[in-house]
Design a protein around this motif. Structure first.
Motif, PDB file in Angstrom:
ATOM      1  N   ARG A  50      -5.307   3.260  -8.862  1.00 27.12           N
ATOM      2  CA  ARG A  50      -5.807   3.778  -7.608  1.00 27.12           C
ATOM      3  C   ARG A  50      -8.032   4.845  -8.557  1.00 27.12           C
ATOM      4  NH1 ARG A  50      -1.593   8.126  -7.063  1.00 27.12           N
ATOM      5  NH2 ARG A  50      -0.133   7.248  -6.383  1.00 27.12           N
ATOM      6  N   THR A  72     -13.879  -3.912  -2.366  1.00 23.71           N
ATOM      7  CA  THR A  72     -13.655  -3.879  -1.563  1.00 23.71           C
ATOM      8  C   THR A  72     -14.646  -2.902  -0.575  1.00 23.71           C
ATOM      9  OG1 THR A  72     -11.131  -3.920  -2.120  1.00 23.71           O
ATOM     10  CG2 THR A  72     -11.632  -2.415  -0.225  1.00 23.71           C
ATOM     11  N   LYS A  73     -15.163  -1.539  -1.747  1.00 23.40           N
ATOM     12  CA  LYS A  73     -15.708  -1.146  -1.379  1.00 23.40           C
ATOM     13  C   LYS A  73     -17.020  -1.801  -0.422  1.00 23.40           C
ATOM     14  CE  LYS A  73     -15.722   3.300  -3.047  1.00 23.40           C
ATOM     15  NZ  LYS A  73     -15.292   4.871  -2.069  1.00 23.40           N
ATOM     16  N   TYR A  90      -2.911  -3.473  -0.763  1.00 24.27           N
ATOM     17  CA  TYR A  90      -3.543  -2.855  -1.201  1.00 24.27           C
ATOM     18  C   TYR A  90      -2.511  -2.437  -3.084  1.00 24.27           C
ATOM     19  CZ  TYR A  90      -3.746   2.569  -2.937  1.00 24.27           C
ATOM     20  OH  TYR A  90      -4.503   3.575  -4.454  1.00 24.27           O
ATOM     21  N   ARG A  91      -1.286  -2.598  -2.969  1.00 22.27           N
ATOM     22  CA  ARG A  91      -1.104  -2.867  -4.080  1.00 22.27           C
ATOM     23  C   ARG A  91      -0.264  -3.800  -4.582  1.00 22.27           C
ATOM     24  NH1 ARG A  91       1.064   1.525  -4.948  1.00 22.27           N
ATOM     25  NH2 ARG A  91      -0.091   2.991  -5.824  1.00 22.27           N
ATOM     26  N   ILE A 127      -5.866  -5.455  -3.952  1.00 21.63           N
ATOM     27  CA  ILE A 127      -6.627  -4.784  -4.404  1.00 21.63           C
ATOM     28  C   ILE A 127      -6.867  -3.875  -6.051  1.00 21.63           C
ATOM     29  CG2 ILE A 127      -8.521  -2.730  -4.302  1.00 21.63           C
ATOM     30  CD1 ILE A 127      -7.982  -3.243  -0.884  1.00 21.63           C
ATOM     31  N   LEU A 128      -5.633  -3.890  -5.901  1.00 22.61           N
ATOM     32  CA  LEU A 128      -5.089  -2.684  -7.365  1.00 22.61           C
ATOM     33  C   LEU A 128      -4.177  -3.614  -7.912  1.00 22.61           C
ATOM     34  CD1 LEU A 128      -4.743   0.992  -6.382  1.00 22.61           C
ATOM     35  CD2 LEU A 128      -6.286   0.059  -7.411  1.00 22.61           C
ATOM     36  N   TRP A 148     -11.049  -2.995  -7.040  1.00 20.84           N
ATOM     37  CA  TRP A 148     -11.578  -1.626  -5.858  1.00 20.84           C
ATOM     38  C   TRP A 148     -13.095  -1.908  -5.698  1.00 20.84           C
ATOM     39  CZ3 TRP A 148      -8.029   1.781  -4.198  1.00 20.84           C
ATOM     40  CH2 TRP A 148      -8.502   2.804  -4.075  1.00 20.84           C
ATOM     41  N   LYS A 149     -13.767  -1.975  -6.564  1.00 23.55           N
ATOM     42  CA  LYS A 149     -14.944  -1.923  -6.425  1.00 23.55           C
ATOM     43  C   LYS A 149     -16.265  -3.240  -4.977  1.00 23.55           C
ATOM     44  CE  LYS A 149     -20.099  -2.733  -8.405  1.00 23.55           C
ATOM     45  NZ  LYS A 149     -20.438  -2.374 -10.313  1.00 23.55           N
ATOM     46  N   LEU A 202     -11.069   4.697  -1.224  1.00 23.71           N
ATOM     47  CA  LEU A 202     -11.178   3.354  -0.944  1.00 23.71           C
ATOM     48  C   LEU A 202     -12.632   3.292   0.186  1.00 23.71           C
ATOM     49  CD1 LEU A 202     -11.086   0.954  -1.743  1.00 23.71           C
ATOM     50  CD2 LEU A 202      -8.963   0.680  -0.116  1.00 23.71           C
TER      51      LEU A 202
END
Length: 790
Positions: free
Chosen positions: A468, A477-478, A447-448, A461-462, A474-475, A108
């Motif tokens: 994971r 967040t990056k 996070y999850r 995020i998850l 997730w994308k 991440l």
């Protein structure tokens, strides 16, 4: 104290000096001793077999003030951008721990995990039996991965054994509006159940936090410490318990120097014959006759004296602040290396607390940024989100800049009712806006998503089944992390605002007690003044009146601010009014809205016309509350020369020009909007008036009604032009945010964010995609920005 003789401030101070205790510590010790004499029988601190905290540790280390004033942080709290996630390792199988943390760091790209704020039972499963094995493991894994930690002090939720042994630590809510039954105690199983005035709770938390600080305070990987969690959230700022009552009476004795007659005069207790003979006769502001159910815009309702209601909220503010300060003092005394903060919740202007006081003893402010929550059907206006972010930035200590997002939502949220789900790219837009408005740290919540508990519908995020390293969020967040890191030099530069929104917590407290209009909400009134300038594309500070008055002479202030915005200043001080008059006289611009200068700091009505309205050349002749259902005619105003009507709501005042205003060559007063109905309109009243100096750039605009902010765009543009404030200009769409900022090398950038769910046209024949973010370099400047809040 035990005999009910509450010490006044002078006696308390003298006793504290002898004992080397701060006055507020004696205050809480006295309350606890009066309520629970058995506390005095606890074993001494040196007794290692004690089942309960020793009284010598309560309520805070001594002397405390010296620890509050000096930071022990060895890390740069303000000179880097950090990104991370809120991670709750105790909620996952042990076998997930290492792969989770490895993925957070290396896949991440996070710098930090935020942990610990609800781990009290994990760390102390039974009274005075500590077990740090699991947290030791997490910290060690983080060190191995070079993954920084923000460690929360887990005092927001007590363990079951403490609630069972000491049910008196629980807070109580306000009385029911249907009768005189005592307010309900918070039930165990939720969070934020404790009373800020409970010395018992203070002592247990002191022991816990001291152990945490001793064990992890010098670990290099723990770079941030979070005090408690969302102080004052979910109604916990209020407390109607016995411990609150005893503290309240002693607080009053101290504030009034033992003079009950002065209290009676300030509260006006002769009205309805509710005069007090002593402080121990004074109740909490409970339900009264006449009375009724609390309204949505009141944090509680009581028909007590407005002076009493204002003082009670001051007392609650001080109670929350003192608890927070006591935790900070423990960390400071331990010499921790990390930077200290706490995560402020949303809706803070609806609470009896002031985050300016709370963050005064900390290193950096932090805020939980939930633009939407359970039950939300759409996203709020981008300008309303921006205003709150600017307020958070203003909580920083003088001479410092930057703040953190402790929790940034990334998925749908809700406990039992789920709200609006952020659209693809929308969280990136919100996160970039946080950076644009001064954030230098950002953690995503979470996070999850949890698979159990009250927040299992708070998506992260998850999601529950997302592997994971995968998924749309997730994308995204990056992408946010990339924006934060790629433009670090821009986000770390101080924001140079020439416009400032000014607010006062005690004025807000008075509005909480007496909203006067069923739809009044202070945040909306602040936004009414804020939005026209935001739409013009300028940076705006938001600071307290205390910060403003500490900045020095009003003439000197013009070097920092050219325009001040003062929403609904019902309660004012002579000092503030004189300061603003000098600011205007020296060439500044002041915008003020209705009910200005109505009351003094006792919450008593003034017997002279509004001095702030007079600065705009008007006097207030009539008033009317515009509650829902009022006729449309009463809500219409018209600008001179306009064909179309503009609408007002919440409140209206009938303004008349002061005699002689336009008879000299010093200034010119004009009515910008007038009423058209057969009452205010027939009497020739104005709704919005402006007075301008003919010798300098000074201007005062008075809003006598809750006018649509869009109707004030041109007036704001003219004020900016008159004060020579650099601006981008009015955007073609009301949800297109555009602001200029300089980086630390002096380069000028224009940040543009389309907050719409649809494409919008630009000004150069281009268009913006939904939630598109553009960070465009404009030109090179000779000097980097130097201006800081001071």
């Amino acid at each position: 104290v035990l005999h009910g003789r509450y010490p006044n401030r002078a006696r308390a101070h003298a006793q504290c000096q002898m004992r080397r205790l701060p006055s507020v510590s004696l205050f809480y010790l006295g309350v606890a001793a009066a309520a629970h004499p058995e506390f005095l029988r606890y074993p001494s601190p040196s007794s290692s077999s004690s089942d309960s905290p020793a009284p010598g540790s309560a309520p805070t280390p001594s002397p405390r003030d010296s620890y509050l004033s000096t930071s022990t942080a060895t890390y740069a709290c303000h000179d880097r951008v950090v990104v991370g996630v809120d991670y709750y390792p105790e909620q996952w199988p042990l076998e997930d721990l290492k792969p989770d943390m490895h993925s957070i760091k290396h896949d991440l790209g996070a710098d930090m995990i935020r942990i610990g704020e609800f781990m009290w039972h994990e760390l102390e499963p039974e009274n005075n039996r500590f077990n740090f094995t699991f947290l030791d493991l997490v910290v060690q894994l983080a060190e191995d991965l070079n993954l920084e930690i923000m460690l929360g002090t887990p005092t927001a939720t007590m363990p079951a054994w403490l609630a069972k042994e000491h049910p008196e630590v629980l807070l109580k809510g306000p009385d029911s509006a249907d009768g005189f039954d005592e307010g309900a105690s918070a039930g165990f199983g939720g969070r934020r159940q404790y009373s800020f005035n409970s010395l018992t709770y203070r002592r247990y938390t002191t022991r816990l936090v001291a152990r945490l600080a001793e064990r992890y305070g010098h670990r290099s990987i723990v770079t941030f410490w979070q005090v408690d969690n969302e102080l004052g959230h979910e109604g916990s700022d209020l407390d109607f318990s016995r411990q609150s009552l005893l503290s309240w009476r002693m607080w009053l004795d101290s504030q009034y120097n033992g003079n009950i007659q002065k209290l009676n005069e300030d509260w006006g207790t002769v009205f309805w014959g509710v005069t007090y003979n002593s402080f121990d006769e004074i109740p909490l502001p409970r339900w009264t006759i006449p009375g009724g159910p609390g309204r949505w815009n009141q944090n509680f309702r009581s028909n007590q004296s407005p002076g009493m209601l204002l003082d009670f909220r001051r007392f609650r503010r001080d109670s929350v602040t003192d608890f927070s300060n006591s935790m900070v003092a423990i960390l400071r005394r331990a010499g921790i290396k990390g930077c200290i903060t706490t995560n402020a919740p949303g809706g803070f202007w609806g609470k009896a607390m002031d985050h300016n006081d709370i963050f005064k003893s900390m290193d950096i402010p932090a805020y939980d940024n939930y633009a939407v929550w359970g039950g939300s059907t759409s996203a709020p206006q981008a300008s309303s989100v921006a205003m709150i972010l600017d307020v958070v930035r203003g909580w920083a200590q003088p001479g410092k800049h930057g703040w953190m997002v402790a929790e940034q939502l990334i998925g749908a949220q809700g406990h039992d009712i789920i709200g609006y789900t952020p659209r693809p790219g929308q969280v990136k837009a919100w996160s970039t806006a946080s950076l644009l408005h001064g954030a230098i740290g950002l953690n995503f919540f979470r996070y999850r998503a949890a698979v159990f508990g009250q927040e299992e519908f708070c998506y992260g995020i998850l999601d529950h089944t997302t592997p994971r390293g995968t998924g749309r969020k997730w994308k995204e967040t990056k992408e946010v992390y990339g924006i934060a890191k790629q433009h670090e030099e821009l986000w770390l530069a101080p924001i140079e605002a020439k416009v400032a929104l000014i607010y006062d917590a005690e004025n807000i407290f008075a509005w909480q007690a007496q909203p006067q209009s069923t739809n009044f909400w202070f945040e909306n009134e602040a936004h009414r003044l804020y939005r026209p300038f935001w739409r013009n594309g300028v940076a705006i500070d938001a600071i307290s009146t205390n910060r403003l008055l500490s900045m020095g002479d009003a003439t000197e202030l013009l070097k920092r601010y050219r325009i001040l915005l003062l929403p609904v200043p019902m309660v004012t001080s002579d000092e503030l009014v004189d300061f603003l008059a000098k600011f205007v006289e020296s060439g500044g611009t002041l915008w003020v809205s209705f009910r200005a200068d109505l009351k003094d700091k006792r919450s008593q009505m003034r017997r002279v016309p509004s001095r702030l309205a007079a600065l705009a050349g008007v006097v207030i002749e009539e008033i009317e509350s515009l509650n829902p259902g009022v006729s449309d005619d009463a809500r219409k105003v018209k600008r001179a020369g306009d064909k179309d009507d503009t609408w007002v709501d919440i409140w209206r005042e009938g303004l008349l020009q002061l005699a002689g205003i336009n008879s000299t060559n010093d200034s010119k007063m004009e009515v910008l909007f007038s009423y058209t109905d057969n009452f205010f309109g027939e009497l020739g009243y104005g709704a919005v008036a402006r007075k301008r100096s003919l010798h300098n750039s000074s201007e005062v605009l008075y809003l006598g009604a809750g006018i649509d902010p869009e109707a004030l765009l041109d007036a704001a543009a003219e004020a900016l032009e008159r004060q020579d404030v650099e601006k981008v200009g009015i955007a073609p769409d009301g949800e297109l945010e555009r602001v200029l900022r300089r980086d630390r090398q002096g380069n000028v950038w224009e940040v543009q964010i389309n907050h719409n769910i649809w494409p919008v046209d630009g000004t150069q024949g281009d268009s913006y995609l939904p939630f598109e973010v553009r960070i465009l370099k404009q030109q090179q400047q000779q000097a980097p920005p130097q201006a800081l809040l001071n």
